[in-house]
Design a protein around this motif. Sequence first.
Motif, mmCIF file in Angstrom:
data_model
loop_
_atom_site.group_PDB
_atom_site.id
_atom_site.type_symbol
_atom_site.label_atom_id
_atom_site.label_comp_id
_atom_site.label_asym_id
_atom_site.label_seq_id
_atom_site.Cartn_x
_atom_site.Cartn_y
_atom_site.Cartn_z
ATOM 1 N N ASN A 1 0.923 -1.325 0.104
ATOM 2 C CA ASN A 1 0.075 -0.003 -0.064
ATOM 3 C C ASN A 1 0.887 1.251 0.066
ATOM 4 O OD1 ASN A 1 -2.979 -0.919 0.361
ATOM 5 N ND2 ASN A 1 -1.839 -2.118 1.772
ATOM 6 N N ASN A 2 2.097 1.135 -0.368
ATOM 7 C CA ASN A 2 3.178 2.439 -0.798
ATOM 8 C C ASN A 2 3.259 3.009 0.818
ATOM 9 O OD1 ASN A 2 4.267 4.965 -1.370
ATOM 10 N ND2 ASN A 2 3.483 4.607 -3.517
ATOM 11 N N LYS B 1 -2.981 7.017 -3.929
ATOM 12 C CA LYS B 1 -3.240 5.767 -3.679
ATOM 13 C C LYS B 1 -3.978 4.958 -4.497
ATOM 14 C CE LYS B 1 -3.161 4.412 0.872
ATOM 15 N NZ LYS B 1 -2.024 3.583 0.967
ATOM 16 N N THR B 2 -5.235 5.967 -4.946
ATOM 17 C CA THR B 2 -6.321 5.115 -6.061
ATOM 18 C C THR B 2 -5.782 5.104 -7.050
ATOM 19 O OG1 THR B 2 -7.965 6.348 -4.402
ATOM 20 C CG2 THR B 2 -8.587 5.369 -6.500
ATOM 21 N N VAL C 1 -3.299 2.278 -7.354
ATOM 22 C CA VAL C 1 -4.038 0.986 -7.329
ATOM 23 C C VAL C 1 -4.278 0.640 -8.990
ATOM 24 C CG1 VAL C 1 -5.957 -0.217 -6.901
ATOM 25 C CG2 VAL C 1 -4.561 1.020 -5.017
ATOM 26 N N ALA D 1 -12.000 5.264 -7.331
ATOM 27 C CA ALA D 1 -11.818 4.044 -6.226
ATOM 28 C C ALA D 1 -13.185 3.228 -6.592
ATOM 29 C CB ALA D 1 -12.113 4.716 -4.886
ATOM 30 N N PHE E 1 -6.050 -6.123 -4.015
ATOM 31 C CA PHE E 1 -5.895 -4.512 -4.214
ATOM 32 C C PHE E 1 -7.081 -4.065 -3.691
ATOM 33 C CE2 PHE E 1 -2.075 -4.660 -6.911
ATOM 34 C CZ PHE E 1 -2.216 -5.698 -7.427
ATOM 35 N N ASN E 2 -7.488 -4.741 -2.602
ATOM 36 C CA ASN E 2 -9.241 -4.314 -2.236
ATOM 37 C C ASN E 2 -9.110 -2.759 -1.281
ATOM 38 O OD1 ASN E 2 -7.730 -4.871 0.063
ATOM 39 N ND2 ASN E 2 -9.110 -6.825 0.812
ATOM 40 N N GLU E 3 -7.963 -2.091 -1.347
ATOM 41 C CA GLU E 3 -7.882 -0.846 -0.911
ATOM 42 C C GLU E 3 -8.819 -0.080 -1.553
ATOM 43 O OE1 GLU E 3 -4.600 2.027 1.102
ATOM 44 O OE2 GLU E 3 -4.097 1.123 -0.787
ATOM 45 N N ALA E 4 -9.028 -0.101 -2.675
ATOM 46 C CA ALA E 4 -9.924 0.637 -3.642
ATOM 47 C C ALA E 4 -11.421 0.597 -2.853
ATOM 48 C CB ALA E 4 -9.887 0.360 -5.038
#
Length: 764
Positions: A532-533, A584-585, A588, A677, A687-690
């Motif tokens: 996640n950077n 971040k988006t 991704v 997102a 990659f579910n951070e979106a």
Amino acid sequence: MFTIHEINNNPKLLPNNTLGFHIYDNMFDSAITYETLLNLLFKDQRTTSQDSFLFIPNYKCGRSSDVISVFGGYTSDSAMQMATILSPYRIPQFTHNAHEAMFSDKRTFSSSYIMAPRETLQHVGIVQLLLHFRWTWIGLIVADDDDGESFLRKLTPLLAQNSICTALLIRTQELEVKEDPDAFQTIKLEILSTEANVIVVNGNFQSLYSLMLTLDRLEFLWKIEIGKVWIATSKWDFTLGISYYGFCTKTFNGALSFSVQTNSVPGFQEFLQNVKSDEPLMHFLCVFWRYAFNCIPPSLTYMKQYGKKCTGEEKLENLPIAIFEMNMSEESYSIYNAVYATAHALHLSHLSSERRPGARRNFKHMNIQQWQLNYFLENINFNNGAGHEVFFKNGELQTVYDVINWVTFPNQTLLRIQVGTISPNQELLINEDAIVWHSRFKQVGMNLTACRKQVQSTKVQKEHAVHCMKCPEDQYPNKNQDQCLPKEISFLSYQESLGILLVSLAISLAVLTGLVVQTFLKNWETPIVKANNRNLTCILLTSILLCYFSSLLFIGKPGKVTCLLRQATFGTIFSVAVSCVLAKTILVVLAFMATKPGHRMRKWLGQNLASSIVLCCSLIQVGICTAWLSTSPPFPDADLHSQPGLIILECNEGSATMFYYVLSYMGFLALISFTVAFLARKLPDTFNEAKFITFSMLVFCSVWISFIPGYMSTKGKNIVVVEVFAILASNTGLLACIFLPKCYIMLLRADLNFKKLREQGMNI
């Protein structure tokens, strides 16, 4: 002139010394007042050839003449100007027509002496006079200046407490040389239409000049008999109101006035009878002399073109009392006592210095400073030249007001009758049998009360109250609307429960953010942190932490620094946070696209892209905030009108437009992040951070969309509560939606932190 002459001929008072004087005219002009007083202080003394309202005695001390005291201040403004200039030098100054509130600060005006009783005594006397004759329906005419407002502010509560109603209130303004016909018409209509038969008037000749001209026209031009009982305060000498037509004998017959108690002074009339039209005196009296005798003094050859030459046989004693009064007026008696007070203080000062070892035992060599006289004047007690006792207590003249009844005659003569007194204990002593009333009121007490009762009952219900006077901006009326109360100061304080709650919440969430930071640092080398950077995560967590602390700038008493910084600080920090979310988006989405073999997006991946997005988006907000602070910066302000009884201390945003620009830009960044997102929400689980970013931006947008109508509709300190809550809620949305799922994996499901990524074969 008379007093100086009397003192200089008194061998027991200041022997071997001669008092002198200078007379100046301020022409009702503040600039001339300043110039004259500065000339007295810093230039050679000189006598002007103009008329006079300023009396300046001085004496010789073996050198050039020194000003030892000043009498002046025909108006309140000139009295204040005189006191302001002379007070630093502590030169004693006496004034007759200043209201006591002006000199309430004894530290600043320690050398100022008012030659009249306290005004409070006059206010109580007016009310007692009205009650004595059962006059409960009256009119008020006051000057439209600070003196008039002070009079109303003090008298109105006394009227209310004694159920005395005000049916008329007129504020008169000073007229310029060119008369204002609208002013005459307004005063005429108000006086003629009112049902009140008793009118109380406060002001001086200058401020009430428009009233006098209106009354002249009513009696002489329009032949209208007003038929009112006039009650004048000591500041208004309506006998000065002589016009081309003469004195309003019908209007003022039976009038009552308050006057500072005076006594007859032997020798004064003889002194006036011997006044000659010699050149030095006529430079001073030329305008009056021409008006009174309709001729030009022969000594003033340069004025011969303005009229016929005087014969030299003109006598002041032959003038009617309405033009010149041979008895000593209250202003003249004040001058008389003020000069005697100065002479006696000087005498006592010398006697005191004589008692010192080695002092010379005569009055020829006096070396006394002006400020030393104040020590003796503060509580001086003496008998003036007429044998009357005069004494001061704490710098205030101890005397009373007389009630004067004025009887007028068609031949323009006046009779002044003392019919009562207001004693120092505020008791009215009145001799009804001695009063001569206006011809309209033979039984004045019954008739005026009857007029009051003839008012329609419905009107009484609406108007049976003292005329409404607007409270000052920092005060508000009580429930009965008969008194002004000070407003309470209101702002979101750290001490009140709501402030404590918000501060506790902000600090608790900041501590929670710190724990999240610690958790990420402990798992710095784990796949979930790397995926996640890490650098973006650090910047985002730092921004969230600072956002919580920035909310504290909104709590507490607004100041210049907090008002300047709070919106700009929050806007900039939050823009950095949202920029990190946007970066971040985008990363991704690019990372997913780059997984395809040979895709061009691979070259865009890396730290430079993320840093560029955050820097560019943040700098735009910094530019908006800089433009805001440069053009219309926020500043501390006080809202006196939004909520009754409260003075709301707040930060005025300076420019509402720039404030909404800051919010709009943050909303724009959030909307882009949400859109990107949302489109990337179905990427593989790794990659579910979106999905989490989608939820966080949804919370963010919901909070701030709700904030705008709440901000617009809320008043007072609740505006600050709404904004602080919006900051905490949106900030917590970012923290909870983005970082809590990761903390759950790192703290409770550490196995997933490695297993799932190994199965996926991904390690970014």
